[in-house]
Motif scaffolding. Structure first.
Motif, PDB file in Angstrom:
ATOM      1  N   GLN A 162      -3.481  10.941   8.571  1.00  0.00           N
ATOM      2  CA  GLN A 162      -4.831  10.511   8.210  1.00  0.00           C
ATOM      3  C   GLN A 162      -4.805   9.191   7.466  1.00  0.00           C
ATOM      4  O   GLN A 162      -5.619   8.300   7.712  1.00  0.00           O
ATOM      5  N   ARG A 163      -3.820   9.052   6.550  1.00  0.00           N
ATOM      6  CA  ARG A 163      -3.721   7.796   5.793  1.00  0.00           C
ATOM      7  C   ARG A 163      -3.329   6.642   6.706  1.00  0.00           C
ATOM      8  O   ARG A 163      -3.798   5.508   6.528  1.00  0.00           O
ATOM      9  N   ILE A 164      -2.470   6.910   7.691  1.00  0.00           N
ATOM     10  CA  ILE A 164      -2.096   5.867   8.654  1.00  0.00           C
ATOM     11  C   ILE A 164      -3.320   5.423   9.451  1.00  0.00           C
ATOM     12  O   ILE A 164      -3.546   4.225   9.666  1.00  0.00           O
ATOM     13  N   ALA A 165      -4.120   6.388   9.893  1.00  0.00           N
ATOM     14  CA  ALA A 165      -5.331   6.052  10.631  1.00  0.00           C
ATOM     15  C   ALA A 165      -6.269   5.210   9.768  1.00  0.00           C
ATOM     16  O   ALA A 165      -6.877   4.239  10.241  1.00  0.00           O
ATOM     17  N   PRO A 212       0.845  -1.198   0.000  1.00  0.00           N
ATOM     18  CA  PRO A 212       0.000   0.000   0.000  1.00  0.00           C
ATOM     19  C   PRO A 212       0.881   1.248   0.000  1.00  0.00           C
ATOM     20  O   PRO A 212       1.756   1.400   0.851  1.00  0.00           O
ATOM     21  N   VAL A 213       0.677   2.122  -0.969  1.00  0.00           N
ATOM     22  CA  VAL A 213       1.528   3.298  -1.134  1.00  0.00           C
ATOM     23  C   VAL A 213       0.682   4.560  -1.077  1.00  0.00           C
ATOM     24  O   VAL A 213      -0.340   4.664  -1.760  1.00  0.00           O
ATOM     25  N   VAL A 214       1.108   5.520  -0.245  1.00  0.00           N
ATOM     26  CA  VAL A 214       0.508   6.842  -0.286  1.00  0.00           C
ATOM     27  C   VAL A 214       0.981   7.498  -1.574  1.00  0.00           C
ATOM     28  O   VAL A 214       2.175   7.506  -1.869  1.00  0.00           O
ATOM     29  N   SER A 215       0.067   8.020  -2.370  1.00  0.00           N
ATOM     30  CA  SER A 215       0.463   8.675  -3.611  1.00  0.00           C
ATOM     31  C   SER A 215       1.617   9.626  -3.337  1.00  0.00           C
ATOM     32  O   SER A 215       1.613  10.348  -2.343  1.00  0.00           O
ATOM     33  N   THR A 216       2.610   9.629  -4.220  1.00  0.00           N
ATOM     34  CA  THR A 216       3.798  10.432  -4.013  1.00  0.00           C
ATOM     35  C   THR A 216       3.411  11.870  -3.680  1.00  0.00           C
ATOM     36  O   THR A 216       2.683  12.520  -4.426  1.00  0.00           O
ATOM     37  N   ILE A 217       3.896  12.374  -2.553  1.00  0.00           N
ATOM     38  CA  ILE A 217       3.508  13.691  -2.054  1.00  0.00           C
ATOM     39  C   ILE A 217       4.552  14.722  -2.456  1.00  0.00           C
ATOM     40  O   ILE A 217       5.732  14.567  -2.149  1.00  0.00           O
ATOM     41  N   ASP A 218       4.119  15.776  -3.122  1.00  0.00           N
ATOM     42  CA  ASP A 218       5.008  16.858  -3.520  1.00  0.00           C
ATOM     43  C   ASP A 218       5.035  17.903  -2.402  1.00  0.00           C
ATOM     44  O   ASP A 218       4.009  18.510  -2.077  1.00  0.00           O
TER      45      ASP A 218
END
Length: 219
Positions: free
Chosen positions: A199-202, A178-184
């Protein structure tokens, strides 16, 4: 996870030099603790003997030899720090992990198949976060704090690294991570980045049927 206790989640943050990984990890720990989670933050290369050897000798060790040092440090890190904290039910947040090896070792001329083979038995993250920034902005941040190794010099290096991290994110997703979309992070305040990741971790904890605990946090 220990049944009936608190969440156990392995989260990794990787990304190009100057994207704000270390700052993000430093702020993410307290943010998650305030949400009721037990958290342990760590980093690679580690401050142990293997990690220091890899970190401080990138001009001496290159290619496959450096890749092997980094992998050896990773396996020792897993055995002595990451896995014990996960067994205790902590969220473990690691500054740099396998995605960094995909980028930096390939950049150093090591084939992806070799990097994959070295890391084949390493625990996969439950959630991977990748940070990038505009190469000019990243280069100015690196110049302000000082480059840590030979991989971190100039805008052209930043362009190469940014592209390779985006490719690494896609590759991790193909492997089922599971990957958080690359954050700029170019124009975003660090707190905004931290809140998005928290938030994504939660959400990920919720997907795994876990929630925050009111028990004490770890460092």
């Amino acid at each position: 996870m220990i049944e009936g206790s608190h969440p156990s989640l392995f989260v990794t943050l990787d990304g190009m030099a100057g994207a704000g990984k270390t700052t993000t990890v430093r702020m993410l720990g307290p943010c998650l603790r305030n949400m009721g989670y037990r958290v342990h933050t760590t980093a690679e290369p580690t401050p142990g003997a293997l990690g220091e050897l890899a970190r401080r000798n990138t001009d001496l060790y290159r290619g496959e030899s450096l890749a092997c040092l980094v992998a050896a440090d990773r396996y020792h890190h897993l055995e002595t720090e990451i896995e014990p904290h996960l067994r205790e039910g902590d969220i473990v947040v690691c500054d740099r992990y396998i995605a960094s090896s995909y980028v930096l070792q390939q950049w150093d001329g090591v084939p992806l198949a070799f990097v994959d083979a070295l890391n084949n038995r390493a625990r996969r993250p439950d959630l991977a976060v990748l940070l990038v920034a505009d190469p000019a902005v990243a280069a100015s941040r690196v110049a302000a704090r000082g480059a840590h190794d030979r991989f971190q010099y100039g805008i052209s290096a930043g362009r190469t690294e940014a592209g390779m991290y985006r490719t690494a994110a896609s590759y991790l997703a193909q492997l089922g991570t599971p990957v958080v979309s690359t954050i700029d992070t170019t124009s975003r305040e660090p707190l905004q980045v931290v809140e998005q990741i928290a938030q994504r971790i939660a959400e990920r904890c919720g997907e795994l049927g876990q929630g925050p605990s009111d028990q004490g946090a770890t460092a």
